[in-house]
Motif scaffolding. Structure first.
Motif: not given
Length: 133
Positions: A21, A40, A42
């Motif tokens: 990530w 964020t 992933i």
């Protein structure tokens, strides 16, 4: 007022990247908001074990597809754009991004992060970590 641009922070020490990530820390503890806010990503085809023992988190999916599994009961919840999941009980979980496409989330943490946190071997962020400038 504080104004920041995501593209500027992606090339700064506010961008923390691991094998699974990348987290761009848009606001942090030193902004004195009572929470931190992150964008964020992933990475596609990954599984990340997470257990925020020291933090609560709200996670909103902007783009991408995957699933989150709560470890204690084995329940699996699909993730798609528009999904929100709220880790209100320090839930130990597995976050999976489907093959072929990253998942992008907007995340808020309470208490706020300092900036340089990464998951330890148990998927935990420390309560206090080094701050970014």
């Amino acid at each position: 007022m504080i104004v920041r641009q995501l593209q500027d922070l992606e090339n700064s020490e506010r961008c923390i990247k691991t094998d699974n990530w990348q987290s761009v820390r848009m606001s942090l503890k030193d902004d004195n908001m009572g929470f931190s806010f992150h964008i964020t990503t992933i990475f596609a085809g990954t599984e990340t074990p997470i257990h925020y023992q020291n933090h609560l988190e709200t996670v909103y999916c902007i783009s991408g597809y995957g699933e989150v599994e709560t470890v204690d009961d084995g329940k699996i919840y699909p993730i798609s754009p528009g999904t929100i999941y709220i880790l209100d009980k320090h839930d130990k979980h597995l976050l999976r991004a489907h093959e072929g496409e990253d998942i992008v989330f907007a995340c808020a943490f309470n208490p706020p992060l300092n900036g340089k946190e990464v998951h330890d071997e148990n998927g935990v962020y420390p309560l206090e970590a080094e701050s970014v400038t």
